[in-house]
Enzyme design. Structure first.
Site, short mmCIF file in Angstrom:
data_model
loop_
_atom_site.label_atom_id
_atom_site.label_comp_id
_atom_site.label_asym_id
_atom_site.label_seq_id
_atom_site.Cartn_x
_atom_site.Cartn_y
_atom_site.Cartn_z
N TYR A 147 11.77 6.20 -13.55
CA TYR A 147 12.38 6.02 -12.25
C TYR A 147 11.28 5.79 -11.22
O TYR A 147 10.28 6.50 -11.20
CB TYR A 147 13.19 7.27 -11.86
CG TYR A 147 13.82 7.19 -10.49
CD1 TYR A 147 14.86 6.30 -10.22
CD2 TYR A 147 13.39 8.02 -9.45
CE1 TYR A 147 15.46 6.24 -8.97
CE2 TYR A 147 13.97 7.96 -8.19
CZ TYR A 147 15.01 7.07 -7.96
OH TYR A 147 15.58 7.01 -6.71
N ASP A 242 2.61 4.84 -11.34
CA ASP A 242 3.44 5.54 -10.37
C ASP A 242 3.19 7.03 -10.49
O ASP A 242 3.64 7.68 -11.44
CB ASP A 242 4.92 5.19 -10.61
CG ASP A 242 5.85 5.85 -9.58
OD1 ASP A 242 5.36 6.64 -8.74
OD2 ASP A 242 7.07 5.58 -9.62
N LYS A 270 5.84 12.78 -2.67
CA LYS A 270 6.07 14.21 -2.96
C LYS A 270 4.95 15.14 -2.47
O LYS A 270 4.91 15.43 -1.27
CB LYS A 270 6.42 14.37 -4.43
CG LYS A 270 7.73 13.60 -4.76
CD LYS A 270 8.35 13.89 -6.10
CE LYS A 270 9.75 13.30 -6.19
NZ LYS A 270 9.89 12.07 -6.95
C1 LIG Z 1 10.59 10.70 -6.70
C2 LIG Z 1 10.01 9.49 -7.34
C3 LIG Z 1 10.04 8.23 -6.71
C4 LIG Z 1 10.83 7.97 -5.46
O1 LIG Z 1 10.37 8.69 -4.38
P1 LIG Z 1 11.36 8.90 -3.11
O2 LIG Z 1 10.50 9.56 -2.10
O3 LIG Z 1 12.49 9.74 -3.61
O4 LIG Z 1 11.82 7.55 -2.68
C5 LIG Z 1 9.35 7.19 -7.29
N1 LIG Z 1 8.69 7.36 -8.44
C6 LIG Z 1 8.65 8.55 -9.09
C7 LIG Z 1 7.88 8.68 -10.35
C8 LIG Z 1 9.33 9.65 -8.57
O5 LIG Z 1 9.34 10.80 -9.23
#
Ligand SMILES: *Cc1c(COP(=O)(O)O)cnc(C)c1O
Length: 437
Positions: A147, A242, A270
């Site tokens: 994701y 990511d 995060k």
């Molecule tokens: C949480 C997450 C996202 C998206 O971040 P948001 O701040 O919710 O848009 C993208 N990539 C990874 C791996 C994530 O865990």
């Protein structure tokens, strides 16, 4: 401790919310769809604990989905936010904290430059645009079960083979938007090489979770990240790691600190926002130079580098020393052992997987189903009903878990003896509930 399963005040709020907000929530997993029951509306957090609208207290193993490394309302973070807010909430002009946060991120990682944004979604979306602009190519490769936020091109499911185009995974995303996306299985090195052999010269980038945590915790095996590095280098494509989840969560340098595969671009979010909206993408200077205002790839944001968010993020990172990560590793290991022992005790088929201090627990219906979870297909064999039963019993006994079996459990440095013993008291009951489900 054993709270009633009804939560009247949360139920009232959920009903009110449902009138004015679709599904009553602003992010789907919060609706408890996978586990049933009333989502708990939270009113405060302190250290390892959350308090809901009915005045019930929970040990928190979600940690706002990762950001709260040091627990809720850490005094240094609150102090930084309060001071920043007193100076004004937003200027729409450059500020000192943006520079300091960027310096902190660059100092902890292998990247030369970073651009701040407000969400992980924005970070991955912008990184992909930059990769396409830099390479002059269109195709993006992603992995099933990874994701990267709700970016149109990345809400894609696999086509019927590596040579076909991906199909939209949701209504509202068009075939045109996923036309240049290819989805393959995670941890499948052969599929990667096959794809690059067929279409290597069309591929702008591969985007991967540095270590996936959005299909449960599914670490890269057999140097999978290295395979991605070699395949992309050979074809002139970029590798985007990511690290929105893993960044500054699993080590002071994120996943890169545990496995130093030098991707071309990294995305963060995060932890670097300390619980406020801040995220980033960054990488090699020659690639980042393609961004506006100096370069031809447009990217912008009214609230990017917001002074309060950057203050929170900076405080969060400054607290995140090597000692903190050692402690998080130890707490995570202890917790995994406790969960596993309780589930074995009750005869619940399961598997615990971890990556740094992140871990998740896969429940299975039968002992024969237990397997190493290497990809999304493996993850989908888990038992939804056993997880739901386990979740509800933990909740009733004052432990707040991620409300889905596809999510990572996040520890914080605030988990003290009291919190650990509450978890330990709850586990045998939850394991029994899972066994009976
Ligand atoms: C949480 C997450 C996202 C998206 O971040 P948001 O701040 O919710 O848009 C993208 N990539 C990874 C791996 C994530 O865990």
């Amino acid at each position: 401790m054993n709270y009633p399963s009804e939560a009247p005040e949360s139920a009232r709020l959920f009903e009110r919310a449902g009138v004015v907000t679709p599904g009553g929530v602003n992010s789907p997993v919060r609706a408890f769809g996978a586990v049933g029951g009333t989502p708990r509306f939270m009113v405060s957090g302190k250290g390892a604990y959350l308090t809901d609208a009915d005045g019930r207290e929970y040990v928190d193993l979600v940690s706002s989905w990762g950001p709260l490394l040091h627990g809720h309302a850490h005094p240094a973070v609150i102090d930084a936010v309060t001071k920043a807010a007193a100076h004004g909430t937003s200027f729409g002009a450059p500020t000192v904290n943006e520079v300091a946060l960027a310096e902190e991120i660059v100092a902890r990682t292998a990247i030369d430059q970073v651009r701040l944004v407000s969400s992980g979604t924005e970070a991955t979306m912008s990184a992909i645009r930059l990769a396409r602009g830099y390479t002059g190519r269109s195709t993006v490769v992603k992995f099933a079960g990874c994701y990267h936020g709700h970016v149109d091109a990345l809400l894609a499911a696999a086509g019927s083979g590596v040579a076909t185009f991906a199909t939209p995974e949701t209504e509202g995303v068009t075939g045109a938007q996923t036309h240049d996306t290819v989805v393959i299985d995670y941890n499948d090195a052969e599929a990667v090489w096959e794809l690059f052999e067929q279409r290597g010269d069309e591929i702008a980038c591969v985007i991967t979770e540095a270590s996936p945590g959005n299909m449960g915790v599914v670490p890269p095996r057999d140097s999978f990240n290295q395979v991605l590095r070699e395949a992309t280098l050979k074809s002139g494509a970029l590798l985007i790691s990511d690290e929105v989840m893993t960044g500054f969560r699993v080590s002071r340098s994120g996943w890169w600190g545990l496995e130093a595969v030098d991707a071309d671009l990294f995305t963060f979010g995060k932890v670097m926002g300390g619980g406020l909206p801040a995220a980033a993408f960054g990488g090699r200077a020659d690639i980042m130079a393609k961004l506006s205002p100096g370069g031809p790839v447009y990217q912008a944001g009214t609230l990017s580098g917001n002074p309060i968010a950057t203050a929170a993020g900076l405080a969060n990172l400054q607290l995140a020393t090597d000692e903190v990560y050692s402690r998080l590793d130890a707490v995570s290991t202890e917790l995994q052992g406790m969960v596993s022992a309780a589930l074995f005790g009750a005869g619940v088929p399961h598997r615990v997987q971890y990556a740094g201090n992140m871990f998740s627990v896969f429940f299975f219906d039968r002992e024969d189903d237990v397997r190493e979870v290497r990809n999304y297909d493996d993850s989908r064999t888990q038992s939804a009903s056993k997880f739901a039963a386990f979740f509800q019993e933990m909740l009733a006994r004052g432990v707040y878990l991620p409300p889905s079996g596809y999510e990572t459990w996040f520890v914080s440095g605030a988990l003290d003896d009291g919190a650990m013993s509450r978890i330990s008291d709850a586990l045998p009951y939850a394991a029994q509930a899972a066994a009976a489900a």
